[in-house]
Design an enzyme around this catalytic site. Structure first.
Site, PDB file in Angstrom:
ATOM      1  N   GLY A  54       0.846  -1.545  -0.146  1.00  0.00           N
ATOM      2  CA  GLY A  54      -0.132   0.058  -0.033  1.00  0.00           C
ATOM      3  C   GLY A  54       0.895   1.296   0.152  1.00  0.00           C
ATOM      4  O   GLY A  54       0.348   2.230  -0.808  1.00  0.00           O
ATOM      5  N   ASP A  75      11.091  -6.628  -1.894  1.00  0.00           N
ATOM      6  CA  ASP A  75       9.942  -7.480  -1.608  1.00  0.00           C
ATOM      7  C   ASP A  75       9.740  -8.799  -1.888  1.00  0.00           C
ATOM      8  O   ASP A  75       9.996  -9.102  -3.220  1.00  0.00           O
ATOM      9  CB  ASP A  75       8.452  -6.667  -1.759  1.00  0.00           C
ATOM     10  CG  ASP A  75       6.718  -6.539  -1.490  1.00  0.00           C
ATOM     11  OD1 ASP A  75       6.345  -8.053  -1.507  1.00  0.00           O
ATOM     12  OD2 ASP A  75       6.232  -5.938  -1.094  1.00  0.00           O
ATOM     13  N   SER A  82      -6.552  -8.963  -3.695  1.00  0.00           N
ATOM     14  CA  SER A  82      -7.420  -8.175  -2.341  1.00  0.00           C
ATOM     15  C   SER A  82      -6.169  -6.929  -2.117  1.00  0.00           C
ATOM     16  O   SER A  82      -6.606  -5.814  -1.187  1.00  0.00           O
ATOM     17  CB  SER A  82      -7.387  -8.894  -0.948  1.00  0.00           C
ATOM     18  OG  SER A  82      -5.630  -9.455  -0.659  1.00  0.00           O
ATOM     19  N   ASN A  83      -5.506  -7.227  -3.237  1.00  0.00           N
ATOM     20  CA  ASN A  83      -4.323  -5.388  -3.619  1.00  0.00           C
ATOM     21  C   ASN A  83      -4.572  -4.521  -3.883  1.00  0.00           C
ATOM     22  O   ASN A  83      -4.286  -3.710  -3.347  1.00  0.00           O
ATOM     23  CB  ASN A  83      -2.986  -6.251  -3.220  1.00  0.00           C
ATOM     24  CG  ASN A  83      -1.888  -7.679  -2.416  1.00  0.00           C
ATOM     25  OD1 ASN A  83      -1.314  -7.868  -3.044  1.00  0.00           O
ATOM     26  ND2 ASN A  83      -2.726  -7.710  -1.568  1.00  0.00           N
ATOM     27  N   LEU A  84      -5.339  -4.550  -5.133  1.00  0.00           N
ATOM     28  CA  LEU A  84      -5.740  -3.557  -6.100  1.00  0.00           C
ATOM     29  C   LEU A  84      -6.294  -2.354  -4.969  1.00  0.00           C
ATOM     30  O   LEU A  84      -5.644  -1.058  -6.204  1.00  0.00           O
ATOM     31  CB  LEU A  84      -5.952  -4.958  -7.344  1.00  0.00           C
ATOM     32  CG  LEU A  84      -5.584  -5.872  -7.453  1.00  0.00           C
ATOM     33  CD1 LEU A  84      -6.283  -6.053  -9.298  1.00  0.00           C
ATOM     34  CD2 LEU A  84      -4.435  -5.136  -8.211  1.00  0.00           C
ATOM     35  N   ARG A  86      -5.838  -0.557  -2.564  1.00  0.00           N
ATOM     36  CA  ARG A  86      -4.570   0.123  -2.334  1.00  0.00           C
ATOM     37  C   ARG A  86      -3.497   0.129  -2.425  1.00  0.00           C
ATOM     38  O   ARG A  86      -2.200   0.936  -2.140  1.00  0.00           O
ATOM     39  CB  ARG A  86      -5.051   0.344  -0.678  1.00  0.00           C
ATOM     40  CG  ARG A  86      -4.092  -1.427  -0.441  1.00  0.00           C
ATOM     41  CD  ARG A  86      -4.152  -1.600   0.846  1.00  0.00           C
ATOM     42  NE  ARG A  86      -3.686  -2.895   1.510  1.00  0.00           N
ATOM     43  CZ  ARG A  86      -4.242  -4.426   0.898  1.00  0.00           C
ATOM     44  NH1 ARG A  86      -5.205  -4.358   0.457  1.00  0.00           N
ATOM     45  NH2 ARG A  86      -3.323  -5.319   1.282  1.00  0.00           N
ATOM     46  N   ASP A 143       5.190  -3.560   7.052  1.00  0.00           N
ATOM     47  CA  ASP A 143       3.859  -3.702   6.865  1.00  0.00           C
ATOM     48  C   ASP A 143       3.906  -4.516   8.550  1.00  0.00           C
ATOM     49  O   ASP A 143       2.835  -5.248   9.334  1.00  0.00           O
ATOM     50  CB  ASP A 143       2.362  -4.273   6.954  1.00  0.00           C
ATOM     51  CG  ASP A 143       2.624  -5.630   5.579  1.00  0.00           C
ATOM     52  OD1 ASP A 143       3.618  -5.990   6.408  1.00  0.00           O
ATOM     53  OD2 ASP A 143       1.822  -6.026   4.834  1.00  0.00           O
ATOM     54  N   CYS A 201      -2.771  -5.085   7.879  1.00  0.00           N
ATOM     55  CA  CYS A 201      -3.891  -4.537   7.528  1.00  0.00           C
ATOM     56  C   CYS A 201      -4.735  -5.940   6.903  1.00  0.00           C
ATOM     57  O   CYS A 201      -5.517  -5.479   6.790  1.00  0.00           O
ATOM     58  CB  CYS A 201      -3.169  -4.104   6.234  1.00  0.00           C
ATOM     59  SG  CYS A 201      -3.934  -3.517   4.976  1.00  0.00           S
ATOM     60  N   CYS A 356      -4.552 -19.265  10.432  1.00  0.00           N
ATOM     61  CA  CYS A 356      -5.056 -17.529  11.099  1.00  0.00           C
ATOM     62  C   CYS A 356      -4.687 -17.904   8.554  1.00  0.00           C
ATOM     63  O   CYS A 356      -3.888 -18.310   8.523  1.00  0.00           O
ATOM     64  CB  CYS A 356      -4.368 -17.170  11.200  1.00  0.00           C
ATOM     65  SG  CYS A 356      -2.815 -16.390  11.438  1.00  0.00           S
TER      66      CYS A 356
END
Length: 397
Positions: A54, A75, A82-84, A86, A143, A201, A356
């Protein structure tokens, strides 16, 4: 309020810019006090960005547009749907690609003359010194707390300034850590928070526009550090509340009693995300990460063999609606932490595997259950690792 800090420019000016670049940066060069010299400093500057998520998505295009001559990207993740919302440096065409590759393509599309260096790996104590070498400053858009402390320590040892940002739900923070010129990150946060007390996040969410606001402030700070223009955020943290539309400033100072940083350490252990080594030699041989975790491949093998297990999913209900292992029992982490003994009483005697998204919340749950007298193991890497290593049809988010 801390006094304004205006140190010397970080980078010496590079060679004179060709007319094409003078035209490109004409609207920047006309800024009062900026001029061609400042632009030549930016073109000579080498900046490393940790994280292409993000914050990295907001920072990287701005650095490219501003004319930073060398941009590095660290990275180890790939682009997921689900990244797109932000992480706008990536698009639908990039799904499944390494984020470093996608981000590098965007930078080159903005300015093909920029030297882009990609490091498609996780920053660790073992590789940090080598990766940071050859750069003038670091922008930390990571993050997680282990990486934040690692970046600060590694940059301190290398003598580099770090512009750092953090976002959470509807707000964020940005600051400058520069031990050679003033306070650094550990002066503000000497100790990391207890595991599980600050949701990630993926657990808590973040307003996409907040990433843009904090990322823009980070890019501005990087420009000021390189050119020597403006007042730096040394000893100051800007805090943004996106819902209220406000900004406020917190001042802090160097801690004269702080232990000096002399080497890089195990940051997962420092942040409470890895089991501490056993002090006794007898148990050291038998106690390892394997004692508190199980790989996706091993769990899949056990389940295929029909061995009974209790699969305890400690994510939130909305996450389980997206993806879950068949037969798993959903008990959100806050319930486990609040009443570990009560949860333990309701579990069967079968071996417990705690699940998780990435493994962090599961480790927090494992410790809470262990304190209540019930043992279990964590699915290493969580459902994200399961979908990558065992079942690619399981949605990743």
């Amino acid at each position: 309020m801390a006094s304004p800090v205006r140190p010397h420019p970080l980078v010496e000016p590079g060679p004179a810019l060709p007319s094409a670049l003078r035209a490109r940066y004409s609207r920047t060069e006309i800024l009062p006090g900026f001029g061609e010299i400042a632009q030549r400093r930016l073109r000579a500057a080498r900046v490393l960005v940790v994280g292409a998520g993000g914050l990295g998505s907001a920072v990287l295009p701005l650095l490219a547009g501003a004319g930073f001559g060398t941009i590095g990207i660290v990275d180890d993740d790939s682009v997921e749907v689900s990244n797109l919302p932000r992480q706008t440096i990536h698009g639908e065409r990039d799904l499944g690609r390494p984020k470093t590759a996608s981000a590098a393509d965007t930078i080159r599309a903005i300015d093909a003359g920029i030297a882009v260096r990609v490091f498609p790996e996780r920053l660790t104590s073992a590789n940090a010194e080598a990766i940071l070498s050859g750069f003038d400053l670091v922008l930390d858009g990571s993050d997680n707390f282990p990486t934040r402390y690692l970046v600060d320590d590694a940059a301190l040892l290398a003598g580099l300034p770090v512009v750092w940002g953090a976002v959470h739900r509807f707000g964020g923070q940005v600051g400058l850590s520069w031990a050679g010129q003033g306070p650094h990150y550990r002066d503000l946060f000497p100790q990391p928070p207890e595991p599980g007390t600050v949701p990630s996040c993926a657990e808590a969410g973040v307003l996409p526009s907040v990433c843009g606001v904090i990322g823009s402030l980070m890019a501005s700070e990087a420009i000021k550090v390189v050119t020597g223009e403006g007042d730096l955020l040394l000893g100051r943290v800007v805090v943004h509340d996106g819902l209220r539309g406000t900004f406020r400033e917190l001042a802090y100072a160097s801690d004269p009693a702080a232990e000096p940083i002399t080497e890089l350490i195990d940051y997962d252990l420092f942040c409470g995300l890895a089991p501490a080594p056993d002090a006794s030699a007898a148990s050291a041989a038998s106690t390892s990460a394997a004692a508190v975790s199980i790989s996706p491949a091993e769990l899949a093998s056990r389940l295929a063999a029909g061995r009974p297990h209790t699969l305890l999913d400690v994510r939130e209900p909305w996450e389980a609606d997206i993806a879950a292992l068949p037969g798993s029992l959903l008990v959100p982490l806050d319930v486990v932490v609040r009443d570990a003994a009560g949860v333990a009483e309701r579990l069967s005697d079968d071996p417990i595997v705690i699940i998780c998204h990435h493994g962090v919340r599961a480790e927090t749950a494992r410790r809470a259950l262990a304190a209540a007298g019930t043992s279990g193991v964590v699915l290493a890497g969580g459902l994200d690792a399961w979908s990558r290593d065992v079942d690619p049809t399981l949605p990743r988010y």
